[in-house]
Design a protein around this motif. Sequence first.
Motif, PDB file in Angstrom:
ATOM      1  N   ALA A  89       0.835  -1.207   0.000  1.00  0.00           N
ATOM      2  CA  ALA A  89       0.000   0.000   0.000  1.00  0.00           C
ATOM      3  C   ALA A  89       0.866   1.253   0.000  1.00  0.00           C
ATOM      4  O   ALA A  89       0.557   2.233  -0.686  1.00  0.00           O
ATOM      5  N   ALA A  90       1.959   1.219   0.769  1.00  0.00           N
ATOM      6  CA  ALA A  90       2.864   2.366   0.806  1.00  0.00           C
ATOM      7  C   ALA A  90       3.510   2.589  -0.562  1.00  0.00           C
ATOM      8  O   ALA A  90       3.593   3.723  -1.055  1.00  0.00           O
ATOM      9  N   LEU A  91       3.979   1.513  -1.171  1.00  0.00           N
ATOM     10  CA  LEU A  91       4.589   1.623  -2.498  1.00  0.00           C
ATOM     11  C   LEU A  91       3.564   2.053  -3.544  1.00  0.00           C
ATOM     12  O   LEU A  91       3.878   2.801  -4.463  1.00  0.00           O
ATOM     13  N   ALA A  92       2.334   1.553  -3.401  1.00  0.00           N
ATOM     14  CA  ALA A  92       1.276   1.931  -4.338  1.00  0.00           C
ATOM     15  C   ALA A  92       1.004   3.435  -4.249  1.00  0.00           C
ATOM     16  O   ALA A  92       0.777   4.097  -5.274  1.00  0.00           O
ATOM     17  N   ALA A  93       1.009   3.982  -3.027  1.00  0.00           N
ATOM     18  CA  ALA A  93       0.804   5.422  -2.863  1.00  0.00           C
ATOM     19  C   ALA A  93       1.920   6.212  -3.529  1.00  0.00           C
ATOM     20  O   ALA A  93       1.699   7.315  -4.046  1.00  0.00           O
ATOM     21  N   GLU A  94       3.110   5.652  -3.544  1.00  0.00           N
ATOM     22  CA  GLU A  94       4.265   6.322  -4.134  1.00  0.00           C
ATOM     23  C   GLU A  94       4.323   6.163  -5.659  1.00  0.00           C
ATOM     24  O   GLU A  94       4.704   7.090  -6.383  1.00  0.00           O
ATOM     25  N   ARG A  95       3.904   4.973  -6.152  1.00  0.00           N
ATOM     26  CA  ARG A  95       4.132   4.627  -7.551  1.00  0.00           C
ATOM     27  C   ARG A  95       2.863   4.501  -8.386  1.00  0.00           C
ATOM     28  O   ARG A  95       2.928   4.193  -9.571  1.00  0.00           O
ATOM     29  N   LEU A 104      -9.098   1.033  -8.470  1.00  0.00           N
ATOM     30  CA  LEU A 104      -9.317   0.749  -7.050  1.00  0.00           C
ATOM     31  C   LEU A 104     -10.610   1.397  -6.560  1.00  0.00           C
ATOM     32  O   LEU A 104     -11.389   0.783  -5.824  1.00  0.00           O
ATOM     33  N   ALA A 105     -10.849   2.625  -6.993  1.00  0.00           N
ATOM     34  CA  ALA A 105     -12.091   3.308  -6.615  1.00  0.00           C
ATOM     35  C   ALA A 105     -13.295   2.581  -7.198  1.00  0.00           C
ATOM     36  O   ALA A 105     -14.340   2.453  -6.538  1.00  0.00           O
ATOM     37  N   GLY A 106     -13.145   2.072  -8.422  1.00  0.00           N
ATOM     38  CA  GLY A 106     -14.242   1.326  -9.039  1.00  0.00           C
ATOM     39  C   GLY A 106     -14.570   0.056  -8.287  1.00  0.00           C
ATOM     40  O   GLY A 106     -15.750  -0.281  -8.097  1.00  0.00           O
ATOM     41  N   LEU A 107     -13.542  -0.649  -7.838  1.00  0.00           N
ATOM     42  CA  LEU A 107     -13.768  -1.873  -7.066  1.00  0.00           C
ATOM     43  C   LEU A 107     -14.439  -1.557  -5.728  1.00  0.00           C
ATOM     44  O   LEU A 107     -15.300  -2.306  -5.258  1.00  0.00           O
ATOM     45  N   THR A 108     -14.055  -0.445  -5.134  1.00  0.00           N
ATOM     46  CA  THR A 108     -14.663  -0.053  -3.859  1.00  0.00           C
ATOM     47  C   THR A 108     -16.142   0.298  -4.042  1.00  0.00           C
ATOM     48  O   THR A 108     -16.986  -0.087  -3.219  1.00  0.00           O
ATOM     49  N   GLU A 109     -16.448   0.996  -5.124  1.00  0.00           N
ATOM     50  CA  GLU A 109     -17.850   1.317  -5.393  1.00  0.00           C
ATOM     51  C   GLU A 109     -18.652   0.051  -5.695  1.00  0.00           C
ATOM     52  O   GLU A 109     -19.814  -0.082  -5.293  1.00  0.00           O
ATOM     53  N   GLU A 110     -18.029  -0.874  -6.414  1.00  0.00           N
ATOM     54  CA  GLU A 110     -18.700  -2.143  -6.694  1.00  0.00           C
ATOM     55  C   GLU A 110     -18.989  -2.895  -5.393  1.00  0.00           C
ATOM     56  O   GLU A 110     -20.077  -3.449  -5.212  1.00  0.00           O
ATOM     57  N   MET A 111     -18.022  -2.879  -4.465  1.00  0.00           N
ATOM     58  CA  MET A 111     -18.253  -3.534  -3.177  1.00  0.00           C
ATOM     59  C   MET A 111     -19.431  -2.886  -2.459  1.00  0.00           C
ATOM     60  O   MET A 111     -20.278  -3.578  -1.867  1.00  0.00           O
ATOM     61  N   GLY A 112     -19.499  -1.563  -2.510  1.00  0.00           N
ATOM     62  CA  GLY A 112     -20.614  -0.871  -1.873  1.00  0.00           C
ATOM     63  C   GLY A 112     -21.954  -1.291  -2.448  1.00  0.00           C
ATOM     64  O   GLY A 112     -22.931  -1.477  -1.713  1.00  0.00           O
ATOM     65  N   GLN A 113     -22.021  -1.467  -3.751  1.00  0.00           N
ATOM     66  CA  GLN A 113     -23.260  -1.905  -4.395  1.00  0.00           C
ATOM     67  C   GLN A 113     -23.613  -3.333  -3.980  1.00  0.00           C
ATOM     68  O   GLN A 113     -24.783  -3.648  -3.735  1.00  0.00           O
ATOM     69  N   HIS A 177     -12.798   0.624   5.366  1.00  0.00           N
ATOM     70  CA  HIS A 177     -11.339   0.567   5.289  1.00  0.00           C
ATOM     71  C   HIS A 177     -10.857   0.686   3.846  1.00  0.00           C
ATOM     72  O   HIS A 177      -9.889   1.402   3.553  1.00  0.00           O
ATOM     73  N   HIS A 178     -11.512  -0.027   2.939  1.00  0.00           N
ATOM     74  CA  HIS A 178     -11.114   0.019   1.537  1.00  0.00           C
ATOM     75  C   HIS A 178     -11.197   1.455   0.994  1.00  0.00           C
ATOM     76  O   HIS A 178     -10.296   1.912   0.277  1.00  0.00           O
ATOM     77  N   ARG A 179     -12.247   2.154   1.352  1.00  0.00           N
ATOM     78  CA  ARG A 179     -12.406   3.532   0.883  1.00  0.00           C
ATOM     79  C   ARG A 179     -11.289   4.432   1.416  1.00  0.00           C
ATOM     80  O   ARG A 179     -10.745   5.278   0.692  1.00  0.00           O
ATOM     81  N   GLU A 180     -10.940   4.249   2.689  1.00  0.00           N
ATOM     82  CA  GLU A 180      -9.882   5.059   3.286  1.00  0.00           C
ATOM     83  C   GLU A 180      -8.526   4.755   2.638  1.00  0.00           C
ATOM     84  O   GLU A 180      -7.722   5.674   2.392  1.00  0.00           O
ATOM     85  N   ILE A 181      -8.271   3.477   2.355  1.00  0.00           N
ATOM     86  CA  ILE A 181      -7.007   3.083   1.732  1.00  0.00           C
ATOM     87  C   ILE A 181      -6.891   3.670   0.327  1.00  0.00           C
ATOM     88  O   ILE A 181      -5.836   4.191  -0.064  1.00  0.00           O
ATOM     89  N   VAL A 182      -7.978   3.593  -0.441  1.00  0.00           N
ATOM     90  CA  VAL A 182      -7.965   4.152  -1.800  1.00  0.00           C
ATOM     91  C   VAL A 182      -7.718   5.650  -1.748  1.00  0.00           C
ATOM     92  O   VAL A 182      -6.951   6.205  -2.558  1.00  0.00           O
ATOM     93  N   ASN A 183      -8.341   6.331  -0.806  1.00  0.00           N
ATOM     94  CA  ASN A 183      -8.156   7.774  -0.681  1.00  0.00           C
ATOM     95  C   ASN A 183      -6.694   8.117  -0.385  1.00  0.00           C
ATOM     96  O   ASN A 183      -6.123   9.038  -0.988  1.00  0.00           O
ATOM     97  N   ALA A 184      -6.073   7.354   0.532  1.00  0.00           N
ATOM     98  CA  ALA A 184      -4.672   7.603   0.885  1.00  0.00           C
ATOM     99  C   ALA A 184      -3.747   7.337  -0.297  1.00  0.00           C
ATOM    100  O   ALA A 184      -2.813   8.112  -0.556  1.00  0.00           O
ATOM    101  N   VAL A 190       1.980   8.112   1.608  1.00  0.00           N
ATOM    102  CA  VAL A 190       2.674   6.833   1.768  1.00  0.00           C
ATOM    103  C   VAL A 190       2.479   6.229   3.151  1.00  0.00           C
ATOM    104  O   VAL A 190       2.053   5.081   3.289  1.00  0.00           O
ATOM    105  N   GLU A 191       2.800   6.980   4.194  1.00  0.00           N
ATOM    106  CA  GLU A 191       2.736   6.426   5.548  1.00  0.00           C
ATOM    107  C   GLU A 191       1.297   6.207   6.012  1.00  0.00           C
ATOM    108  O   GLU A 191       1.023   5.281   6.768  1.00  0.00           O
ATOM    109  N   VAL A 192       0.392   7.045   5.550  1.00  0.00           N
ATOM    110  CA  VAL A 192      -1.032   6.847   5.898  1.00  0.00           C
ATOM    111  C   VAL A 192      -1.543   5.567   5.251  1.00  0.00           C
ATOM    112  O   VAL A 192      -2.242   4.762   5.895  1.00  0.00           O
TER     113      VAL A 192
END
Length: 224
Positions: A89-95, A104-113, A177-184, A190-192
């Motif tokens: 997740a940290a590397l993903a935030a960086e790269r 990632l946002a699309g998958l999170t919205e799909e989970m919500g549905q 949690h998924h929504r917060e991770i995608v936002n970060a 990175v650290e968040v």
Amino acid sequence: MTKSVADVYRIVRGRIMSGHYRPGSHLTEAELSAELEVSRTPVRAALRKLGEDGLVTVVPNRGAFVAEWTRSDIDEVYQLRSLLESRAAALAAERRSEENVRDLAGLTEEMGQLVQERRSGYRDELMRNNRDFHLLILESARSPRLFSIGRALADSSVALGTWYHYNNDDIARSLSHHREIVNAIGLGSVEVARALMMAHMETAHEAFMRRFLPAARNDHPPDG
């Protein structure tokens, strides 16, 4: 309609994941054939594939048994995932790329549905969605070795079976949690992102053990 090997595999796999067939249960070809109204041939092939997946243990001259996970097995899987995926997740935030964040946002919205609609078999869909989400974070980290090791753990029956044991509060928490991770990750924090994924995995571990522990053999030696 005649059931194929794939049909039998899907049905038995789902029942193992959901706890319908408990760890250590003896899965006989004769009983499964009668229950599913198929010949033994697709049952035998399905059990072989389940054995390859690690969900079934085939014992010579005795038959197939639902694989047993000890508490130390479960702890190890979650602890390793926590370490690896928090780094991912940290590397993903960086790269990350814009496409990564969008997907990632699309998958999170799909989970919500899925959570909102709760159609028949929605836990299967939640399991698939959650797997795709975590694999995409591993992919977004741009680390082939990390992806390979992380995918093996994400595809373990412990990780995949989580969604069959969660209650509604657990599911809602995971979505949040998924929504917060995608936002970060989208913000490049990175650290968040690292801390959120660590907390997500540790909370999932605790929730899973609350639901699953009665079926898991605790093989830790007693204190003292």
